[in-house]
Design an enzyme around this catalytic site. Structure first.
Site, PDB file in Angstrom:
ATOM      1  N   HIS A 182      -7.300  12.268 -43.508  1.00 48.97           N
ATOM      2  CA  HIS A 182      -6.243  11.598 -44.279  1.00 48.97           C
ATOM      3  C   HIS A 182      -6.826  10.746 -45.393  1.00 48.97           C
ATOM      4  O   HIS A 182      -6.456  10.876 -46.553  1.00 48.97           O
ATOM      5  CB  HIS A 182      -5.386  10.746 -43.334  1.00 48.97           C
ATOM      6  CG  HIS A 182      -4.658   9.638 -44.026  1.00 48.97           C
ATOM      7  ND1 HIS A 182      -3.606   9.872 -44.872  1.00 48.97           N
ATOM      8  CD2 HIS A 182      -4.859   8.307 -44.018  1.00 48.97           C
ATOM      9  CE1 HIS A 182      -3.172   8.714 -45.357  1.00 48.97           C
ATOM     10  NE2 HIS A 182      -3.926   7.746 -44.864  1.00 48.97           N
ATOM     11  N   PHE A 183      -7.781   9.869 -45.045  1.00 50.09           N
ATOM     12  CA  PHE A 183      -8.176   8.933 -46.106  1.00 50.09           C
ATOM     13  C   PHE A 183      -9.135   9.551 -47.113  1.00 50.09           C
ATOM     14  O   PHE A 183      -9.238   9.055 -48.233  1.00 50.09           O
ATOM     15  CB  PHE A 183      -8.647   7.580 -45.556  1.00 50.09           C
ATOM     16  CG  PHE A 183      -9.986   7.531 -44.891  1.00 50.09           C
ATOM     17  CD1 PHE A 183     -11.157   7.685 -45.617  1.00 50.09           C
ATOM     18  CD2 PHE A 183     -10.085   7.263 -43.533  1.00 50.09           C
ATOM     19  CE1 PHE A 183     -12.389   7.610 -44.999  1.00 50.09           C
ATOM     20  CE2 PHE A 183     -11.317   7.183 -42.911  1.00 50.09           C
ATOM     21  CZ  PHE A 183     -12.477   7.369 -43.641  1.00 50.09           C
ATOM     22  N   HIS A 184      -9.791  10.661 -46.745  1.00 48.87           N
ATOM     23  CA  HIS A 184     -10.560  11.342 -47.788  1.00 48.87           C
ATOM     24  C   HIS A 184      -9.620  11.976 -48.811  1.00 48.87           C
ATOM     25  O   HIS A 184      -9.936  12.009 -49.997  1.00 48.87           O
ATOM     26  CB  HIS A 184     -11.506  12.386 -47.191  1.00 48.87           C
ATOM     27  CG  HIS A 184     -12.826  11.796 -46.766  1.00 48.87           C
ATOM     28  ND1 HIS A 184     -12.981  11.091 -45.602  1.00 48.87           N
ATOM     29  CD2 HIS A 184     -14.042  11.751 -47.384  1.00 48.87           C
ATOM     30  CE1 HIS A 184     -14.245  10.669 -45.512  1.00 48.87           C
ATOM     31  NE2 HIS A 184     -14.904  11.047 -46.575  1.00 48.87           N
ATOM     32  N   HIS A 220      -5.786  -3.216 -45.141  1.00 46.18           N
ATOM     33  CA  HIS A 220      -4.896  -2.279 -45.813  1.00 46.18           C
ATOM     34  C   HIS A 220      -4.711  -2.526 -47.299  1.00 46.18           C
ATOM     35  O   HIS A 220      -4.885  -1.614 -48.084  1.00 46.18           O
ATOM     36  CB  HIS A 220      -3.568  -2.031 -45.118  1.00 46.18           C
ATOM     37  CG  HIS A 220      -3.064  -0.687 -45.576  1.00 46.18           C
ATOM     38  ND1 HIS A 220      -3.556   0.497 -45.099  1.00 46.18           N
ATOM     39  CD2 HIS A 220      -2.238  -0.351 -46.582  1.00 46.18           C
ATOM     40  CE1 HIS A 220      -3.019   1.505 -45.760  1.00 46.18           C
ATOM     41  NE2 HIS A 220      -2.227   1.034 -46.665  1.00 46.18           N
ATOM     42  N   ARG A 268     -13.569  10.634 -34.470  1.00 50.49           N
ATOM     43  CA  ARG A 268     -14.126  10.623 -35.818  1.00 50.49           C
ATOM     44  C   ARG A 268     -15.562  10.128 -35.836  1.00 50.49           C
ATOM     45  O   ARG A 268     -16.371  10.606 -36.596  1.00 50.49           O
ATOM     46  CB  ARG A 268     -13.258   9.752 -36.729  1.00 50.49           C
ATOM     47  CG  ARG A 268     -13.147   8.316 -36.275  1.00 50.49           C
ATOM     48  CD  ARG A 268     -12.113   7.541 -37.056  1.00 50.49           C
ATOM     49  NE  ARG A 268     -12.612   7.083 -38.335  1.00 50.49           N
ATOM     50  CZ  ARG A 268     -12.085   6.047 -39.001  1.00 50.49           C
ATOM     51  NH1 ARG A 268     -11.050   5.386 -38.493  1.00 50.49           N
ATOM     52  NH2 ARG A 268     -12.569   5.673 -40.150  1.00 50.49           N
ATOM     53  N   ARG A 269     -15.894   9.148 -34.998  1.00 46.10           N
ATOM     54  CA  ARG A 269     -17.185   8.490 -35.148  1.00 46.10           C
ATOM     55  C   ARG A 269     -18.187   8.983 -34.110  1.00 46.10           C
ATOM     56  O   ARG A 269     -18.658   8.227 -33.290  1.00 46.10           O
ATOM     57  CB  ARG A 269     -17.025   6.977 -35.036  1.00 46.10           C
ATOM     58  CG  ARG A 269     -16.151   6.394 -36.132  1.00 46.10           C
ATOM     59  CD  ARG A 269     -16.004   4.907 -36.000  1.00 46.10           C
ATOM     60  NE  ARG A 269     -15.210   4.367 -37.088  1.00 46.10           N
ATOM     61  CZ  ARG A 269     -14.029   3.799 -36.936  1.00 46.10           C
ATOM     62  NH1 ARG A 269     -13.485   3.699 -35.743  1.00 46.10           N
ATOM     63  NH2 ARG A 269     -13.384   3.330 -37.981  1.00 46.10           N
ATOM     64  N   TYR A 271      -4.893  -0.619 -51.856  1.00 47.04           N
ATOM     65  CA  TYR A 271      -4.138  -0.745 -53.111  1.00 47.04           C
ATOM     66  C   TYR A 271      -5.020  -1.299 -54.215  1.00 47.04           C
ATOM     67  O   TYR A 271      -4.839  -0.954 -55.392  1.00 47.04           O
ATOM     68  CB  TYR A 271      -2.881  -1.597 -52.895  1.00 47.04           C
ATOM     69  CG  TYR A 271      -1.974  -0.889 -51.931  1.00 47.04           C
ATOM     70  CD1 TYR A 271      -1.311   0.263 -52.331  1.00 47.04           C
ATOM     71  CD2 TYR A 271      -1.858  -1.293 -50.612  1.00 47.04           C
ATOM     72  CE1 TYR A 271      -0.548   0.990 -51.441  1.00 47.04           C
ATOM     73  CE2 TYR A 271      -1.094  -0.582 -49.714  1.00 47.04           C
ATOM     74  CZ  TYR A 271      -0.441   0.557 -50.131  1.00 47.04           C
ATOM     75  OH  TYR A 271       0.307   1.274 -49.240  1.00 47.04           O
TER      76      TYR A 271
END
Ligand SMILES: [Cu+2]
Lengths: 498, 177
Positions: free
Chosen positions: A368-370, A217, A431-432, A221
Site C-alpha cells: 500500500h504505502f509503496h 500519519h 512485512r518485517r 501529508y
C-alpha cells in the site's frame, strides 16, 4: 527567474534528496533479493535489518525533507516574486540537516541502528542515530520559519490580495510539519535520548508509540503536499489547459491541514495501549481526510480533461488520448493518479477499524504505502526535478525521451513489485522478516510471488539510476539556455542534446 | 469562470465524495456498534519485568485454560518473548469463541494467525486481549509480525485447531501437547 542564491540552495537540497533516493533504491533491491530466499549467500538478518532501516530513513526522512525544503525555497521566491528571506538561516538549516544525516548514517550502516525507521523502543539504537534524526527534524524547522515569514511579509505588502496557490500550500505544509514533527521530537528528546545516554533505565513503550503515531500519519501529508502542488500548479498548464478551480484547491489544502493532524492512532489499531473509543474517532478522521484527496483527484482529472478537449480530444474518453503523454509532467501526473487510486483502495482496507486485523503488519502494508509514497509522491518529485533542473542550471533537460522511459519504468516496476505484496499480505506474510522460517504448508504458497518482486525491484533500480544520470547529464552536458528564454513556454518534446 | 467560484460539477463531486465516505464509515459503525466488532483495545497494564511472578502469566498458568469463561469461551494465555510464544504449541477446538490473553516479557511483538482476525500487537507493559473463532480444523502457524530483533524470523508457534467432537478439555494450564 529566481536569483542565484535560491537556485543554488534548491539545487543543493535537491542533490541530497535525490542522492539519498538513488542510494536507497539499491538497499531496496538487496532486500527483495534477500527475503526471496533464493540466494543463500545473501541470507543475513543483521544485514537485512540494517538495510531496511537505512532504506526507510533515506526514503522517508532524507529524500522527503531535503526535497520539500528545496522545493519550498524555489516556490516561495518564484510565486511571491521576492528574494528569499534570510538566506544564511536557510543554509544553516541545510547544514544542520546534513550534519544530522551524516551522524545517523554511521550507526545505520554499521548495523548499530537497526530499529527500522519507526525507532522501535525498547530495542535500542546507538545514541548518534537518535541525535542525527533529531537534528534532521530541527534543521527542517528553520525552513518552516522562513516559509511562514515570507508568507507573512507578502501578506503585509499586498493587503487584501490572495497569496498565490503554490505558496498558500507551502505555508500550510510548513504549519503542518511544525505541529506534526513535535510528536517525534518529544519522543526523541524526552524518551529516546535520555534512555540511549543511560540517564534513564526504562522506557514507556506505549507512550513512545503514541508520540510517534502523532507524527506518523500527518507526516504523509507533509510528503504529499509538494506532489499536490505540482498536480495543481504545473500539470494543468503542462497539459495545455488551466486549473479547474483555485478555490477548491485551497479548500483541499486547508482540509488536509486540519483533518490530517489528529488521525495518527490508526497506526495503533492493533495496540493494547489505546482504547477502542480513541481508535474509533481516529478512524472517522482518517476517512474524512480522504475527502481532500478525492477533491484533488477530481480537480486534476477535470483540468486534464479540459486540456485534452482543448487539444481536440472528443467523446467520453477521447480526451485521454489527446493529452500530451510525451510531456514528463503530464505523464507523471497520469501515472501518479493511477497509483493513487490503486493505493487508495488498499488504504481504505487499512483504515477500516476492524478489517485492519487481517492485513496489519503483513506485506499488504508496504504494498500500500509503496504505491502511495514511492508511486504517487515520488513520481511527482521526479517530474518536478525534470521541470526545475533546466531552470536551476540554465541548461536544457538532457533527454526528454529518456525521462519518459524513466517514468514508465518507475510505474511498471512499482506495479510489478507491489501487486505480489498485496497478495502475500492477504496470505499472511509478515512485512518485517528477512527470511521465511515457518515450517508450514501455508508458506509454500508464498514462493511464486517472490520472483515477481525481484523483477519489479530490478526495473525500479534501473529507473532510479537513469533518473540520477539524467540530472547529472543535464547539469554537466545539457545545452545552454538563453537567459531570456522563458522556460514555461519551452516546447516540451523533441529535444535531445549531448 | 472566476477563480473564487465552485463549479456545478465540482459541487456534485463533493457530495458524491461525502456520500462515499459516509457509506464506508456507516458500514464500520454498524459492525462496531451493532455487532461489537472492535480491534483489540484492552487497555490493561502489567509489569512486564515480573510476568513470571504474576498470578496470570506464571509458567504453570499458561496455555489453554481448563476452566471455560462464564460465557463458555475458552481462554488461552501466552507469553511472548524473544523468540517464541510460550507455550510453543497449543490445541484449540474449532467453532468456539477463544479469548487470547498475551503479554510480552521483553520487547514489542505482534501475534498473527494468517488469514484470520487473530492479530494483535504485544506491547511491553500491557496485556493484549483478542477474541477469535476458527471455523476450520487444521494446523495454523502463529507468527510474530512485529520486528523484535535479529531472531525475529524464527519467532512462531503452532496452533492446532481440532474438530469440536475430537476436543478434550485440558486438565491443567501450562502443559500442552
Ligand atoms: Cu517477535
Amino acid at each position: 527567474m529566481n536569483d542565484a542564491t535560491v537556485n543554488r540552495l534548491t539545487l543543493f537540497n535537491f542533490w541530497v534528496a535525490f542522492g539519498a533516493f538513488g542510494l536507497a533504491c539499491f538497499f531496496g533491491m538487496y532486500q527483495v533479493l534477500e527475503r526471496s530466499g533464493l540466494f543463500a549467500f545473501l541470507q543475513s538478518p543483521a544485514v537485512y535489518f540494517a538495510s531496511v532501516s537505512t532504506h526507510g530513513v533515506l526514503m522517508a526522512f532524507v529524500l522527503t525533507t531535503f526535497f520539500i525544503m528545496g522545493f519550498g525555497y524555489y516556490t516561495a521566491a518564484q510565486s511571491l516574486r521576492r528574494p528569499l528571506w534570510n538566506p544564511p538561516l536557510a543554509w544553516a538549516g541545510y547544514g544542520v540537516c546534513l550534519f544530522g544525516v551524516a551522524l545517523a548514517a554511521v550507526p545505520l550502516l554499521l548495523g548499530k541502528a537497526s530499529v527500522l525507521y519507526t525507532f522501535y523502543p525498547p530495542i535500542q539504537a546507538n545514541v548518534f542515530f537518535y541525535l542525527g534524526a533529531t537534528l534532521l527534524v530541527v534543521g527542517s524547522w528553520f525552513w518552516c520559519v522562513i516559509m511562514l515569514v515570507m508568507f507573512a511579509q507578502w501578506k503585509r505588502d499586498h493587503p487584501g490580495e490572495t497569496v498565490p496557490l503554490p505558496m498558500f500550500a507551502t505555508a500550510a505544509n510548513a504549519l503542518l510539519w511544525l505541529w506534526t514533527s513535535a510528536g517525534v521530537a518529544l519522543e526523541s528528546v524526552f524518551q529516546l535520548l535520555p534512555w540511549a545516554l543511560g540517564l534513564t533505565d526504562t522506557i514507556d513503550v506505549g507512550l513512545a508509540r503514541t508520540l510517534f503515531a502523532w507524527t506518523l500519519h500527518p507526516i504523509v501529508y507533509f510528503w504529499l503536499i509538494p506532489a499536490y502542488i505540482a498536480l495543481y500548479c504545473y500539470v494543468p498548464q503542462a497539459a495545455g489547459g488551466k486549473l479547474f478551480s483555485d478555490l477548491l484547491a485551497r479548500a483541499a489544502f486547508v482540509l488536509i491541514l486540519v483533518l490530517g493532524l489528529p488521525i495518527g492512532f490508526h497506526h495503533l489499531y492493533m495496540d493494547p495501549e489505546q482504547g477502542a473509543g480513541w481508535k474509533f474517532l481516529h478512524m472517522v478522521g482518517t476517512f474524512a481526510v480522504a475527502i481532500p484527496t478525492l477533491l484533488t483527484a477530481f480537480t486534476v482529472i477535470a483540468s486534464l480533461e479540459m486540456a485534452g478537449r482543448r487539444r481536440g480530444g472528443a467523446g467520453l474518453f477521447g480526451w485521454i488520448g489527446a493529452l500530451p503523454w510525451k510531456h514528463p509532467m503530464v505523464l507523471a501526473a497520469i501515472l501518479s493518479l493511477l497509483m493513487l487510486v490503486l493505493g487508495g483502495f488498499g488504504g481504505i482496507v487499512n483504515a477500516s477499524y476492524a478489517m485492519n486485523a487481517m492485513v496489519h503488519n503483513t506485506a499488504w502494508v508496504p504494498g500500500h504505502f509503496h504505491l502511495i509514497f514511492a508511486g504517487t509522491v515520488v513520481t511527482m518529485y521526479l517530474a518536478v526535478a525534470y521541470k526545475l533542473w533546466p531552470e536551476l542550471c540554465g541548461r536544457r533537460l538532457y533527454s526528454d525521451d529518456l525521462a519518459l522511459v524513466q517514468l514508465w519504468g518507475w510505474f511498471i516496476g512499482m506495479v510489478i513489485m507491489t501487486t505480489p505484496w498485496h497478495i502475500l499480505g492477504l496470505l499472511g506474510q509478515p512485512r518485517r522478516i528477512s527470511a521465511v522460517q515457518y515450517n508450514s504448508v501455508l508458506t509454500l504458497s508464498w514462493e511464486p510471488y517472490e520472483l515477481a518482486m525481484i523483477a519489479g525491484g530490478f526495473i525500479l533500480v534501473g529507473s532510479a539510476c537513469l533518473f540520477v544520470y539524467l540530472l547529472y547529464k543535464t547539469q554537466t552536458a545539457g545545452g545552454k539556455v538563453d537567459a531570456r528564454e522563458d522556460m514555461e513556454d519551452a516546447p516540451p518534446t523533441g529535444r535531445r542534446h549531448g | 469562470m472566476s477563480r473564487m467560484e465552485i463549479n456545478e460539477l465540482e459541487r456534485k463531486w463533493l457530495f458524491v465524495s461525502l456520500a462515499m465516505i459516509g457509506m464506508f464509515v456507516g458500514a464500520i459503525v454498524v459492525t462496531a456498534i451493532g455487532k461489537g466488532i472492535h480491534p483489540p483495545s484492552h487497555v490493561e497494564t502489567i509489569d512486564s519485568a515480573s510476568l513470571h511472578l504474576s498470578q496470570e502469566f506464571a509458567e504453570d498458568k499458561l496455555g489453554v485454560q481448563p476452566e471455560p469463561l462464564a460465557d463458555g469461551s475458552l481462554q488461552v494465555r501466552l507469553v511472548a518473548g524473544r523468540y517464541g510464544f510460550y507455550p510453543r504449541e497449543i490445541e484449540v477446538p474449532a467453532g468456539r469463541r477463544i479469548v487470547f490473553r498475551m503479554a510480552s516479557m521483553d520487547v514489542l511483538h505482534g501475534a498473527h494467525i494468517p488469514m484470520t482476525n487473530m492479530s494483535t500487537m504485544i506491547v511491553p507493559g500491557y496485556v493484549s486481549e483478542v477474541v477469535s473463532v476458527f471455523p476450520k480444523p487444521g494446523e495454523y502457524p502463529m507468527l510474530c509480525n512485529e520486528y523484535c530483533g535479529l531472531g525475529h524470523d524464527h519467532m512462531w508457534s503452532k496452533v492446532t485447531v481440532v474438530a469440536q467432537e475430537n476436543w478434550r478439555e485440558p486438565a491443567t494450564g501450562g502443559k500442552q501437547p
